[in-house]
Design a protein around this motif. Structure first.
Motif, PDB file in Angstrom:
ATOM      1  N   LEU A   4       8.224   1.009   7.933  1.00 55.64           N
ATOM      2  CA  LEU A   4       9.683   0.969   8.049  1.00 55.64           C
ATOM      3  C   LEU A   4      10.304   0.306   6.823  1.00 55.64           C
ATOM      4  CD1 LEU A   4      12.235   1.435   9.759  1.00 55.64           C
ATOM      5  CD2 LEU A   4      11.828  -0.793  10.822  1.00 55.64           C
ATOM      6  N   LEU A   5       9.732  -0.811   6.388  1.00 56.54           N
ATOM      7  CA  LEU A   5      10.246  -1.500   5.206  1.00 56.54           C
ATOM      8  C   LEU A   5      10.127  -0.616   3.956  1.00 56.54           C
ATOM      9  CD1 LEU A   5       8.809  -5.118   5.693  1.00 56.54           C
ATOM     10  CD2 LEU A   5      11.203  -4.407   5.872  1.00 56.54           C
ATOM     11  N   THR A   6       9.053   0.149   3.887  1.00 55.40           N
ATOM     12  CA  THR A   6       8.858   1.061   2.750  1.00 55.40           C
ATOM     13  C   THR A   6       9.948   2.120   2.709  1.00 55.40           C
ATOM     14  OG1 THR A   6       6.459   0.745   2.881  1.00 55.40           O
ATOM     15  CG2 THR A   6       7.240   2.639   1.631  1.00 55.40           C
ATOM     16  N   MET A   7      10.250   2.692   3.866  1.00 54.04           N
ATOM     17  CA  MET A   7      11.297   3.730   3.925  1.00 54.04           C
ATOM     18  C   MET A   7      12.659   3.156   3.536  1.00 54.04           C
ATOM     19  SD  MET A   7       9.889   6.615   4.789  1.00 54.04           S
ATOM     20  CE  MET A   7       8.678   6.055   3.609  1.00 54.04           C
ATOM     21  N   VAL A   8      12.928   1.935   3.998  1.00 50.77           N
ATOM     22  CA  VAL A   8      14.209   1.290   3.660  1.00 50.77           C
ATOM     23  C   VAL A   8      14.269   1.019   2.159  1.00 50.77           C
ATOM     24  CG1 VAL A   8      15.601  -0.793   3.951  1.00 50.77           C
ATOM     25  CG2 VAL A   8      14.499   0.267   5.941  1.00 50.77           C
ATOM     26  N   THR A   9      13.178   0.498   1.604  1.00 52.07           N
ATOM     27  CA  THR A   9      13.129   0.213   0.165  1.00 52.07           C
ATOM     28  C   THR A   9      13.297   1.493  -0.646  1.00 52.07           C
ATOM     29  OG1 THR A   9      11.632  -1.648   0.559  1.00 52.07           O
ATOM     30  CG2 THR A   9      11.748  -0.796  -1.690  1.00 52.07           C
ATOM     31  N   VAL A  62      13.109   5.087 -10.994  1.00 50.22           N
ATOM     32  CA  VAL A  62      11.792   4.682 -10.489  1.00 50.22           C
ATOM     33  C   VAL A  62      11.036   5.928 -10.031  1.00 50.22           C
ATOM     34  CG1 VAL A  62      10.554   3.302  -8.785  1.00 50.22           C
ATOM     35  CG2 VAL A  62      12.708   2.464  -9.736  1.00 50.22           C
ATOM     36  N   PRO A  63       9.871   6.208 -10.632  1.00 53.25           N
ATOM     37  CA  PRO A  63       9.138   7.438 -10.293  1.00 53.25           C
ATOM     38  C   PRO A  63       8.367   7.295  -8.986  1.00 53.25           C
ATOM     39  CG  PRO A  63       7.913   6.204 -11.927  1.00 53.25           C
ATOM     40  CD  PRO A  63       9.191   5.435 -11.681  1.00 53.25           C
ATOM     41  N   ILE A  64       9.072   7.345  -7.880  1.00 52.24           N
ATOM     42  CA  ILE A  64       8.422   7.164  -6.582  1.00 52.24           C
ATOM     43  C   ILE A  64       8.745   8.354  -5.688  1.00 52.24           C
ATOM     44  CG2 ILE A  64      10.294   5.875  -5.479  1.00 52.24           C
ATOM     45  CD1 ILE A  64       8.013   3.971  -4.426  1.00 52.24           C
ATOM     46  N   LYS A  65       7.726   8.850  -5.025  1.00 52.48           N
ATOM     47  CA  LYS A  65       7.905  10.015  -4.150  1.00 52.48           C
ATOM     48  C   LYS A  65       6.948   9.876  -2.974  1.00 52.48           C
ATOM     49  CE  LYS A  65       7.900  15.067  -4.093  1.00 52.48           C
ATOM     50  NZ  LYS A  65       7.633  16.296  -4.874  1.00 52.48           N
ATOM     51  N   PHE A  66       7.502   9.844  -1.771  1.00 54.41           N
ATOM     52  CA  PHE A  66       6.674   9.643  -0.583  1.00 54.41           C
ATOM     53  C   PHE A  66       6.269  10.975   0.033  1.00 54.41           C
ATOM     54  CE2 PHE A  66       9.318   5.742  -0.752  1.00 54.41           C
ATOM     55  CZ  PHE A  66       8.295   4.815  -0.890  1.00 54.41           C
ATOM     56  N   SER A  67       5.029  11.029   0.459  1.00 53.76           N
ATOM     57  CA  SER A  67       4.501  12.198   1.155  1.00 53.76           C
ATOM     58  C   SER A  67       4.221  11.801   2.595  1.00 53.76           C
ATOM     59  CB  SER A  67       3.210  12.685   0.477  1.00 53.76           C
ATOM     60  OG  SER A  67       2.506  13.570   1.317  1.00 53.76           O
ATOM     61  N   ALA A  68       4.825  12.505   3.544  1.00 54.30           N
ATOM     62  CA  ALA A  68       4.659  12.160   4.957  1.00 54.30           C
ATOM     63  C   ALA A  68       3.183  12.210   5.357  1.00 54.30           C
ATOM     64  CB  ALA A  68       5.471  13.116   5.819  1.00 54.30           C
ATOM     65  N   ILE A  69       2.468  13.216   4.878  1.00 54.35           N
ATOM     66  CA  ILE A  69       1.052  13.363   5.231  1.00 54.35           C
ATOM     67  C   ILE A  69       0.250  12.178   4.693  1.00 54.35           C
ATOM     68  CG2 ILE A  69      -1.019  14.756   4.869  1.00 54.35           C
ATOM     69  CD1 ILE A  69       0.780  17.220   4.815  1.00 54.35           C
ATOM     70  N   THR A  70       0.513  11.800   3.429  1.00 54.34           N
ATOM     71  CA  THR A  70      -0.204  10.673   2.828  1.00 54.34           C
ATOM     72  C   THR A  70       0.077   9.375   3.575  1.00 54.34           C
ATOM     73  OG1 THR A  70      -0.082  11.718   0.641  1.00 54.34           O
ATOM     74  CG2 THR A  70      -0.555   9.362   0.702  1.00 54.34           C
ATOM     75  N   LEU A  71       1.329   9.144   3.941  1.00 54.65           N
ATOM     76  CA  LEU A  71       1.691   7.921   4.662  1.00 54.65           C
ATOM     77  C   LEU A  71       1.003   7.861   6.028  1.00 54.65           C
ATOM     78  CD1 LEU A  71       5.505   7.613   3.843  1.00 54.65           C
ATOM     79  CD2 LEU A  71       3.625   6.285   2.878  1.00 54.65           C
ATOM     80  N   LEU A 106       0.828  -1.208   0.000  1.00 56.95           N
ATOM     81  CA  LEU A 106       0.000   0.000   0.000  1.00 56.95           C
ATOM     82  C   LEU A 106       0.864   1.260   0.000  1.00 56.95           C
ATOM     83  CD1 LEU A 106      -2.838   1.312   0.328  1.00 56.95           C
ATOM     84  CD2 LEU A 106      -2.500   1.122   2.791  1.00 56.95           C
ATOM     85  N   PHE A 107       1.864   1.301   0.862  1.00 56.35           N
ATOM     86  CA  PHE A 107       2.724   2.477   0.955  1.00 56.35           C
ATOM     87  C   PHE A 107       3.567   2.656  -0.301  1.00 56.35           C
ATOM     88  CE2 PHE A 107       2.596   1.627   5.759  1.00 56.35           C
ATOM     89  CZ  PHE A 107       1.484   2.440   5.923  1.00 56.35           C
ATOM     90  N   LEU A 108       4.041   1.541  -0.866  1.00 59.91           N
ATOM     91  CA  LEU A 108       4.801   1.632  -2.118  1.00 59.91           C
ATOM     92  C   LEU A 108       3.923   2.160  -3.253  1.00 59.91           C
ATOM     93  CD1 LEU A 108       7.064  -1.557  -2.211  1.00 59.91           C
ATOM     94  CD2 LEU A 108       7.794   0.818  -1.931  1.00 59.91           C
ATOM     95  N   LEU A 109       2.681   1.690  -3.320  1.00 57.21           N
ATOM     96  CA  LEU A 109       1.760   2.162  -4.356  1.00 57.21           C
ATOM     97  C   LEU A 109       1.441   3.642  -4.179  1.00 57.21           C
ATOM     98  CD1 LEU A 109      -0.867  -0.702  -4.838  1.00 57.21           C
ATOM     99  CD2 LEU A 109       0.751   0.182  -6.524  1.00 57.21           C
ATOM    100  N   SER A 110       1.308   4.079  -2.932  1.00 54.73           N
ATOM    101  CA  SER A 110       1.042   5.505  -2.698  1.00 54.73           C
ATOM    102  C   SER A 110       2.227   6.349  -3.143  1.00 54.73           C
ATOM    103  CB  SER A 110       0.747   5.754  -1.210  1.00 54.73           C
ATOM    104  OG  SER A 110       1.915   5.656  -0.417  1.00 54.73           O
ATOM    105  N   GLY A 111       3.449   5.845  -2.900  1.00 52.40           N
ATOM    106  CA  GLY A 111       4.645   6.552  -3.358  1.00 52.40           C
ATOM    107  C   GLY A 111       4.743   6.570  -4.866  1.00 52.40           C
ATOM    108  N   LEU A 112       4.378   5.445  -5.496  1.00 53.17           N
ATOM    109  CA  LEU A 112       4.393   5.375  -6.953  1.00 53.17           C
ATOM    110  C   LEU A 112       3.351   6.316  -7.555  1.00 53.17           C
ATOM    111  CD1 LEU A 112       5.475   4.018  -9.528  1.00 53.17           C
ATOM    112  CD2 LEU A 112       3.773   2.214  -9.203  1.00 53.17           C
ATOM    113  N   ALA A 113       2.153   6.333  -6.964  1.00 51.55           N
ATOM    114  CA  ALA A 113       1.091   7.228  -7.447  1.00 51.55           C
ATOM    115  C   ALA A 113       1.534   8.680  -7.335  1.00 51.55           C
ATOM    116  CB  ALA A 113      -0.189   6.998  -6.647  1.00 51.55           C
ATOM    117  N   ASN A 114       2.126   9.018  -6.192  1.00 55.23           N
ATOM    118  CA  ASN A 114       2.593  10.387  -5.979  1.00 55.23           C
ATOM    119  C   ASN A 114       3.729  10.734  -6.936  1.00 55.23           C
ATOM    120  OD1 ASN A 114       2.262  12.788  -4.477  1.00 55.23           O
ATOM    121  ND2 ASN A 114       4.071  12.317  -3.247  1.00 55.23           N
ATOM    122  N   GLY A 115       4.613   9.752  -7.191  1.00 57.19           N
ATOM    123  CA  GLY A 115       5.723   9.984  -8.108  1.00 57.19           C
ATOM    124  C   GLY A 115       5.263  10.194  -9.538  1.00 57.19           C
TER     125      GLY A 115
END
Length: 349
Positions: free
Chosen positions: A295-300, A308-317, A29-38
C-alpha cells in the motif's frame, strides 16, 4: 490460528516490531522492483514497439547500431518485411530546455515510428516527430530545435508514444534530414536494417554483416545487463534479509517462551500443533507487513515525478508478495526446530 492470533493481540509491541521491519523490507523491495522494471523499460521501450524479430548490423560494430555502417544494397530484399535505420546522437535545445536525444532517420510509413498522440507526421526535410518523454521535459509542437553539432534547425511537428531507446528520448525524421546532420551517412549507407520475418535466421547475409535476435540485441545494449544484475542482486538480498530477520525475532521469542511450550507439551500439545501455531503467527505478520508495504509503495508511486524511471508490474508485485511471505515462513523454521527440542520436564523445572 486462534491461539496464534490471540498471542499476537496480547503481545502487540513485540509483534508490531516484527511487522514494522517487514513493512520497511517489503516497501524497499517493491520500490526496487518498480525501479528495475522502469530502467528496463527505459532501455527497451522503443525497441519493443518495433515488433521486430531481428536486426542486421556490421559484424565489427560490437552489436551497437551507431557504430555500424554498411551499404544497404548488401542486404537487398532478403527479408519479408524490413526497413533501414539510420541513427545519430544529438543534443537538442529549444532555447529554454536542452536534452540529449537520438535522431532516427526512417523511411515513409516505417514500423519504427510508434503511434502518434499529437500533431502530424513529418512531410518534409528538417521536420521531426518527438517521443512524448520530450513533451514532459518542456518541448512542444512548433519548437525550433538547435543542435550542438550542426547548424541545421529541426522543427517538432508531432509527438508519438513514448519510445525511449537505451534510456534516451528519440526524434524521428526522414533520411535526408539525418544525412544533413551526419555527413557519414549517405543515401546508400545505413546503420542497421530492422527485420520483421520469423524465418530471418534461415537467410544468408554478406560476410561483413550479422543478423541478431532482437532479444539478444536488447540484452547487449550498453548498461542493460549491469543495471539488471545489480538490482536483481539487491532484490534477492532483501529476500534473504527478510528470512533472517523473521527467523531471529521468532527464535528469540521462542527462547523466551521455552517454559510455556514445556507446559503446553506436558498438557498434551504435540510438536505438530505448536509448529502450526508458529507458522500461523508468521503467516499473519508476514501478510500484514507485506500488504502495508504494498500500500505504501502504491501511494509513493502516485507522487513520484515523471523523471523517476519507475514502473510497477501487477504480476511482479504479486509474485514478490507471495515469495516474501514464503521466505518469512522459511525463516520461522528455526523456531520450529527449537520447539521440537523442548523437554517438558526440563522446561518446567
Amino acid at each position: 490460528m486462534f491461539l496464534a492470533w490471540n498471542e499476537i493481540k496480547r503481545n502487540k509491541l513485540k509483534f508490531s516490531l516484527i511487522i514494522g521491519v517487514l513493512i520497511m523490507i517489503s516497501y524497499l523491495l517493491f520500490l526496487l522492483s518498480g525501479l528495475a522494471n522502469g530502467l528496463i523499460n527505459m532501455n527497451r521501450e522503443g525497441i519493443d514497439k518495433w515488433g521486430a524479430n531481428a536486426i542486421v548490423i556490421s559484424k565489427d560494430a560490437n552489436q551497437t547500431v551507431e557504430q555500424s555502417l554498411f551499404n544497404k544494397d548488401n542486404v537487398g530484399d532478403t527479408y519479408k518485411n524490413q526497413t533501414t535505420l539510420k541513427q545519430s546522437g544529438v543534443i537538442i535545445s529549444n532555447g529554454k530546455n536542452e536534452e540529449n536525444a537520438l535522431l532516427f532517420g526512417v523511411t515513409d510509413h516505417s514500423f519504427l515510428v510508434p503511434n502518434m498522440i499529437e500533431g502530424k507526421k513529418f512531410s518534409s526535410d528538417n521536420e521531426v516527430i518527438a517521443d512524448e518523454t520530450l513533451k514532459d521535459k518542456g518541448f512542444k509542437i512548433g519548437d525550433k530545435l538547435s543542435l550542438s553539432q550542426s547548424n541545421e534547425k529541426l522543427k517538432i511537428v508531432g509527438f508519438s508514444e513514448s519510445a525511449k531507446y537505451n534510456a534516451s528520448p528519440v526524434l524521428f525524421s526522414n533520411n535526408s534530414t539525418l544525412q544533413k546532420i551526419n555527413g557519414s551517412i549517405t543515401d546508400s549507407m545505413t546503420n542497421a536494417v530492422v527485420v520483421k520475418d520469423n524465418q530471418w535466421n534461415d537467410k544468408a547475409l554478406d560476410d561483413g554483416l550479422e543478423a541478431i535476435d532482437i532479444e539478444k540485441f536488447v540484452e547487449n545494449l550498453p548498461g542493460y545487463k549491469a543495471q539488471n544484475l545489480t538490482l536483481n542482486f539487491m532484490i534477492s538480498f532483501l529476500f534473504m534479509i527478510s528470512a533472517t530477520v523473521i527467523g531471529i525475532f521468532l527464535y528469540v521469542m521462542t527462547l523466551q517462551k521455552t517454559s510455556l511450550f514445556g507446559v503446553l507439551k506436558a498438557q498434551g500439545f504435540t510438536n505438530v500443533y505448536l509448529a502450526k501455531v508458529v507458522l500461523s503467527q508468521t503467516f499473519i505478520i508476514a501478510m500484514i507487513g507485506t500488504m502495508i508495504g504494498l500500500l505504501l509503495t502504491m501511494v509513493t508511486g502516485s507522487f513520484l515525478p515523471n523523471a523517476v524511471p519507475i514502473k510497477f508490474s501487477a504480476i511482479t508485485l504479486i509474485i514478490y508478495s507471495v515469495v516474501l511471505i514464503v521466505v518469512s515462513l522459511i525463516g520461522s523454521l528455526f523456531s520450529i526446530l527449537t520447539i521440537r527440542k523442548v523437554d517438558p520436564l526440563k522446561a518446567i523445572g
